[in-house]
Design an enzyme around this catalytic site. Structure first.
Site, PDB file in Angstrom:
ATOM      1  N   TRP A 114       0.813  -1.213   0.000  1.00 11.62           N
ATOM      2  CA  TRP A 114       0.000   0.000   0.000  1.00 11.62           C
ATOM      3  C   TRP A 114       0.841   1.256   0.000  1.00 11.62           C
ATOM      4  O   TRP A 114       0.493   2.256  -0.631  1.00 11.62           O
ATOM      5  CB  TRP A 114      -1.013  -0.016   1.147  1.00 11.62           C
ATOM      6  CG  TRP A 114      -2.091  -1.029   0.875  1.00 11.62           C
ATOM      7  CD1 TRP A 114      -2.333  -2.175   1.565  1.00 11.62           C
ATOM      8  CD2 TRP A 114      -3.018  -1.016  -0.221  1.00 11.62           C
ATOM      9  NE1 TRP A 114      -3.376  -2.869   0.968  1.00 11.62           N
ATOM     10  CE2 TRP A 114      -3.799  -2.187  -0.123  1.00 11.62           C
ATOM     11  CE3 TRP A 114      -3.260  -0.138  -1.288  1.00 11.62           C
ATOM     12  CZ2 TRP A 114      -4.818  -2.496  -1.040  1.00 11.62           C
ATOM     13  CZ3 TRP A 114      -4.268  -0.445  -2.202  1.00 11.62           C
ATOM     14  CH2 TRP A 114      -5.021  -1.609  -2.068  1.00 11.62           C
ATOM     15  N   ASP A 184      -1.845   6.542   6.390  1.00 12.97           N
ATOM     16  CA  ASP A 184      -2.908   5.716   5.802  1.00 12.97           C
ATOM     17  C   ASP A 184      -3.290   4.652   6.828  1.00 12.97           C
ATOM     18  O   ASP A 184      -2.689   3.589   6.880  1.00 12.97           O
ATOM     19  CB  ASP A 184      -2.406   5.072   4.506  1.00 12.97           C
ATOM     20  CG  ASP A 184      -3.428   4.099   3.921  1.00 12.97           C
ATOM     21  OD1 ASP A 184      -4.534   3.958   4.493  1.00 12.97           O
ATOM     22  OD2 ASP A 184      -3.110   3.476   2.883  1.00 12.97           O
ATOM     23  N   LYS A 208     -12.441  -1.726   6.324  1.00 13.09           N
ATOM     24  CA  LYS A 208     -11.708  -2.675   7.162  1.00 13.09           C
ATOM     25  C   LYS A 208     -12.167  -2.581   8.617  1.00 13.09           C
ATOM     26  O   LYS A 208     -12.663  -3.535   9.167  1.00 13.09           O
ATOM     27  CB  LYS A 208     -10.193  -2.417   7.077  1.00 13.09           C
ATOM     28  CG  LYS A 208      -9.494  -3.063   5.905  1.00 13.09           C
ATOM     29  CD  LYS A 208      -9.536  -2.273   4.646  1.00 13.09           C
ATOM     30  CE  LYS A 208      -8.849  -2.957   3.492  1.00 13.09           C
ATOM     31  NZ  LYS A 208      -8.034  -2.041   2.690  1.00 13.09           N
TER      32      LYS A 208
HETATM   33  C1  LIG Z   1      -7.458  -1.533   1.580  1.00 13.59           C
HETATM   34  C2  LIG Z   1      -6.375  -0.528   1.681  1.00 13.59           C
HETATM   35  C3  LIG Z   1      -6.219   0.496   0.733  1.00 13.59           C
HETATM   36  C4  LIG Z   1      -7.122   0.626  -0.475  1.00 13.59           C
HETATM   37  O1  LIG Z   1      -8.321   1.161  -0.099  1.00 13.59           O
HETATM   38  P1  LIG Z   1      -9.446   1.594  -1.178  1.00 13.59           P
HETATM   39  O2  LIG Z   1     -10.518   2.104  -0.291  1.00 13.59           O
HETATM   40  O3  LIG Z   1      -9.795   0.372  -1.956  1.00 13.59           O
HETATM   41  O4  LIG Z   1      -8.860   2.640  -2.036  1.00 13.59           O
HETATM   42  C5  LIG Z   1      -5.211   1.405   0.921  1.00 13.59           C
HETATM   43  N1  LIG Z   1      -4.382   1.341   1.972  1.00 13.59           N
HETATM   44  C6  LIG Z   1      -4.490   0.358   2.908  1.00 13.59           C
HETATM   45  C7  LIG Z   1      -3.541   0.326   4.065  1.00 13.59           C
HETATM   46  C8  LIG Z   1      -5.491  -0.590   2.784  1.00 13.59           C
HETATM   47  O5  LIG Z   1      -5.597  -1.567   3.707  1.00 13.59           O
END
Ligand SMILES: *Cc1c(COP(=O)(O)O)cnc(C)c1O
Length: 372
Positions: A114, A184, A208
């Protein structure tokens, strides 16, 4: 099937053990409340998803959910909370577009899948300095902070506190000095108390640890609202969305409402201190099962292991298919690892009950007895 497994399965009422990495489980109590309110919310004679986002019912949902999130994370008053769309990937672009200001570059920490995706998107808008890189160590560990090469003129420092695919989680909050720290937190927000004041901006896709897909939460310090690039799309512009209370465009009202129910549920669990302890126990049980066996392996440096996503491999990869087939038959869903790393992965976000982890542990022990 052993007793514990049979007992827990019997209590599932048609639902199953779900270890999906995202979209991921939502607390059963939240789903039940949403079901009960689905046809008639607040005696309006309509569902919350069928009414105006500017009406009294939804405005109350919006206000209360923000307050509950502020309470849970102890968000200081000089931070705005935005409820947006576009996912974490939308923020990969929004962050450079909003925070670049008059700088030419930003610092990024490369901790895995990511982080790499965030870097790639940011490179469309500015120069990226990778100040710490776990690639040489296959992202099983990261350079210690003392060795990070912070630049003096970066617009911000970006990192990924939990790498959902690699199963690596930062055991500390980096110190970026006066440069805004951007995180993030898609896969570990609300998993423990954190000191928000150490961050310039935190963002998370909801699917999540917050609620259903379609909602993106951004927590941003007020002084960062006025640096956006002239070409920043208005829907992604923090100042625009902040001034409009996240309703510049129609927000994802149902996802926002469900997130609000999850925040209430977290408060009822005892808040993030209680959730933190539970996450220690849940992940501890899985890692212990893995480490106590010569049969399962997790290669991540123990200090850097994720409490949310636990990847593991089998000594004999030929057995992967058998493990996945038998676990599915026993009621365990989505244990297949991401194709980038292979093997297995159990995602154990806040909404995964501890007894589901217990059931997985006993399944793993039984599988080892049979095939080990
Ligand atoms: C799932 C995830 C993403 C992607 O998220 P989207 O909502 O599909 O853009 C980005 N960063 C992390 C750490 C993730 O777990």
């Amino acid at each position: 099937m052993n007793n514990l497994l049979a007992e827990t399965l019997a209590g599932l009422e048609g639902r199953t053990y779900n270890f999906s990495a995202g979209p991921a489980p939502i607390p059963q109590a939240v789903l039940e409340q949403a079901r009960d309110e689905l046809l008639d919310y607040n005696r309006e004679g309509a569902s919350i998803m069928e009414v105006s986002h500017r009406g009294k019912s939804f405005l109350e949902v919006a206000e209360q959910s923000e307050q509950d999130l502020r309470d849970l994370l102890k968000i200081p008053s000089n931070y705005k909370v935005l409820f947006l769309q576009g996912g974490a990937r939308g923020q990969f672009a929004a962050i450079p577009l909003n925070l670049k200001g008059d700088k030419q570059s930003a610092d990024y920490v490369n901790s895995g899948h990511w982080a790499q995706s965030a870097i790639k998107e940011a490179q469309r808008y500015l120069n990226v300095n990778v100040i710490a890189d776990g690639k040489g160590a296959s992202f099983h560990t990261m350079p210690e902070e003392a060795d990070w090469r912070f630049s003096s003129d970066a617009a911000y420092v970006h990192y990924t506190p939990n790498e959902t695919i690699g199963g690596l989680e930062f055991p500390f909050i980096p110190d970026s000095g006066d440069v805004p720290l951007v995180a993030d937190m898609s896969s570990n927000i609300l998993s423990r108390p954190i000191d928000i004041s150490k961050f310039g901006l935190i963002y998370a896709g909801a699917q999540k640890n917050i609620g259903p897909a379609g909602l993106t939460v951004v927590i941003v310090r007020e002084d960062l609202l006025d640096r956006s690039h002239a070409h920043c799309p208005a829907v992604l512009d923090y100042r625009v969305q902040s001034d409009k209370d996240s309703m510049y465009n129609t927000p994802p009202t149902f996802a926002w409402y469900l997130a609000g129910l999850v925040f209430k549920w977290l408060k009822a669990q005892g808040g993030l201190e209680a959730v933190d302890q539970l996450n220690d126990r849940k992940s501890g049980k899985l890692y212990k099962t893995i480490d106590d066996s010569g049969f399962y392996h997790n290669k991540v440096d123990p200090r850097w292991r994720s409490r949310m996503n636990v990847p593991f491999t089998l000594a004999d990869p030929e057995l992967d298919k058998v493990f996945l087939a038998e676990s599915e038959k026993a009621g365990f869903l989505y244990l297949k690892g991401h194709k980038a790393v292979g093997g297995m992965r159990a995602s154990i976000y806040n909404a995964v009950p501890e007894n589901h982890v217990d059931a997985l542990v006993s399944f793993m022990r039984e599988f080892e007895r049979k095939y080990g």
